[in-house]
Design a protein around this motif. Structure first.
Motif, PDB file in Angstrom:
ATOM      1  N   LEU A 180    -115.163 -30.117  25.691  1.00 58.42           N
ATOM      2  CA  LEU A 180    -116.062 -29.008  26.023  1.00 58.42           C
ATOM      3  C   LEU A 180    -117.517 -29.342  25.711  1.00 58.42           C
ATOM      4  N   GLU A 181    -117.751 -30.119  24.664  1.00 59.51           N
ATOM      5  CA  GLU A 181    -119.108 -30.596  24.386  1.00 59.51           C
ATOM      6  C   GLU A 181    -119.596 -31.482  25.534  1.00 59.51           C
ATOM      7  N   SER A 182    -118.711 -32.335  26.041  1.00 58.82           N
ATOM      8  CA  SER A 182    -119.066 -33.195  27.173  1.00 58.82           C
ATOM      9  C   SER A 182    -119.351 -32.357  28.410  1.00 58.82           C
ATOM     10  N   ALA A 183    -118.579 -31.300  28.605  1.00 57.95           N
ATOM     11  CA  ALA A 183    -118.816 -30.412  29.749  1.00 57.95           C
ATOM     12  C   ALA A 183    -120.174 -29.734  29.629  1.00 57.95           C
ATOM     13  N   ALA A 184    -120.534 -29.313  28.424  1.00 59.39           N
ATOM     14  CA  ALA A 184    -121.839 -28.679  28.216  1.00 59.39           C
ATOM     15  C   ALA A 184    -122.966 -29.677  28.495  1.00 59.39           C
ATOM     16  N   ALA A 185    -122.790 -30.916  28.049  1.00 59.00           N
ATOM     17  CA  ALA A 185    -123.800 -31.945  28.295  1.00 59.00           C
ATOM     18  C   ALA A 185    -123.907 -32.252  29.788  1.00 59.00           C
ATOM     19  N   ALA A 186    -122.805 -32.139  30.506  1.00 57.86           N
ATOM     20  CA  ALA A 186    -122.796 -32.424  31.953  1.00 57.86           C
ATOM     21  C   ALA A 186    -123.598 -31.398  32.748  1.00 57.86           C
ATOM     22  N   GLU A 187    -123.882 -30.248  32.143  1.00 60.99           N
ATOM     23  CA  GLU A 187    -124.714 -29.237  32.811  1.00 60.99           C
ATOM     24  C   GLU A 187    -126.072 -29.811  33.193  1.00 60.99           C
ATOM     25  N   ALA A 188    -126.564 -30.769  32.419  1.00 58.29           N
ATOM     26  CA  ALA A 188    -127.877 -31.359  32.670  1.00 58.29           C
ATOM     27  C   ALA A 188    -127.830 -32.531  33.646  1.00 58.29           C
ATOM     28  N   VAL A 189    -126.640 -32.881  34.107  1.00 53.62           N
ATOM     29  CA  VAL A 189    -126.477 -34.030  35.007  1.00 53.62           C
ATOM     30  C   VAL A 189    -126.220 -33.496  36.415  1.00 53.62           C
ATOM     31  N   ASP A 190    -127.236 -33.592  37.274  1.00 54.28           N
ATOM     32  CA  ASP A 190    -127.122 -33.045  38.629  1.00 54.28           C
ATOM     33  C   ASP A 190    -125.946 -33.635  39.403  1.00 54.28           C
ATOM     34  N   GLU A 191    -125.643 -34.895  39.159  1.00 53.78           N
ATOM     35  CA  GLU A 191    -124.584 -35.570  39.918  1.00 53.78           C
ATOM     36  C   GLU A 191    -123.180 -35.124  39.512  1.00 53.78           C
ATOM     37  N   CYS A 192    -123.059 -34.467  38.364  1.00 47.86           N
ATOM     38  CA  CYS A 192    -121.778 -33.906  37.945  1.00 47.86           C
ATOM     39  C   CYS A 192    -121.700 -32.486  38.494  1.00 47.86           C
ATOM     40  N   GLU A 193    -120.855 -32.287  39.468  1.00 45.77           N
ATOM     41  CA  GLU A 193    -120.779 -31.001  40.155  1.00 45.77           C
ATOM     42  C   GLU A 193    -119.715 -30.077  39.574  1.00 45.77           C
ATOM     43  N   LEU A 194    -118.746 -30.641  38.885  1.00 43.00           N
ATOM     44  CA  LEU A 194    -117.671 -29.836  38.301  1.00 43.00           C
ATOM     45  C   LEU A 194    -117.056 -30.627  37.158  1.00 43.00           C
ATOM     46  N   TYR A 195    -116.862 -29.977  36.019  1.00 34.82           N
ATOM     47  CA  TYR A 195    -116.214 -30.610  34.871  1.00 34.82           C
ATOM     48  C   TYR A 195    -115.524 -29.486  34.111  1.00 34.82           C
ATOM     49  N   ILE A 196    -114.241 -29.334  34.362  1.00 34.73           N
ATOM     50  CA  ILE A 196    -113.473 -28.205  33.831  1.00 34.73           C
ATOM     51  C   ILE A 196    -112.380 -28.729  32.897  1.00 34.73           C
ATOM     52  N   ILE A 197    -112.285 -28.115  31.730  1.00 35.74           N
ATOM     53  CA  ILE A 197    -111.243 -28.446  30.765  1.00 35.74           C
ATOM     54  C   ILE A 197    -110.168 -27.366  30.843  1.00 35.74           C
ATOM     55  N   ASN A 198    -108.926 -27.793  30.958  1.00 35.29           N
ATOM     56  CA  ASN A 198    -107.789 -26.871  31.065  1.00 35.29           C
ATOM     57  C   ASN A 198    -106.754 -27.243  30.005  1.00 35.29           C
ATOM     58  N   ILE A 199    -106.070 -26.237  29.457  1.00 41.39           N
ATOM     59  CA  ILE A 199    -104.944 -26.508  28.572  1.00 41.39           C
ATOM     60  C   ILE A 199    -103.678 -25.978  29.234  1.00 41.39           C
ATOM     61  N   SER A 200    -102.569 -26.567  28.846  1.00 36.17           N
ATOM     62  CA  SER A 200    -101.280 -26.183  29.401  1.00 36.17           C
ATOM     63  C   SER A 200    -100.677 -25.032  28.600  1.00 36.17           C
TER      64      SER A 200
END
Length: 103
Positions: free
Chosen positions: A25-45
């Protein structure tokens, strides 16, 4: 240029799923600043207590590869590795759908 996507299935070591999810989730938050990352979703089972799924979409395969060389990404990987029992990934090519912009 076509988009690049990936489904990654992480198997956390027993009892480490939530700690691994926090790093992802920290990586997903950091990806907010990366325009080339369009989607980064963490899911649990709901049925497998040690499984997490990550869904990613990038502007291109090259953008995804470049993201893996960033120091922040490398640091997150180093922190996550002791918590991971296994990883399986499937590369995908997004072709459309709600939530992604295609030109």
């Amino acid at each position: 240029m076509s988009k690049f996507g990936m489904y990654a299935k992480f198997t956390a070591k027993p009892g480490q799923r939530d700690a691994l999810a926090a790093i992802l989730l920290e990586s997903a938050a950091a990806a907010e600043a990366v325009d080339e990352c369009e989607l980064y979703i963490i899911n649990i089972s709901d049925t497998e207590p040690d499984i997490l799924w990550v869904t990613e979409v990038w502007s291109s395969p090259e953008d995804h590869a470049a993201s893996l060389t960033l120091e922040d990404t490398q640091a997150a990987i180093r922190r996550a590795m002791p918590l991971i029992a296994g990883v399986e990934s499937t590369k995908i090519k997004p072709v459309g759908g709600k939530g992604l912009l295609f030109s």
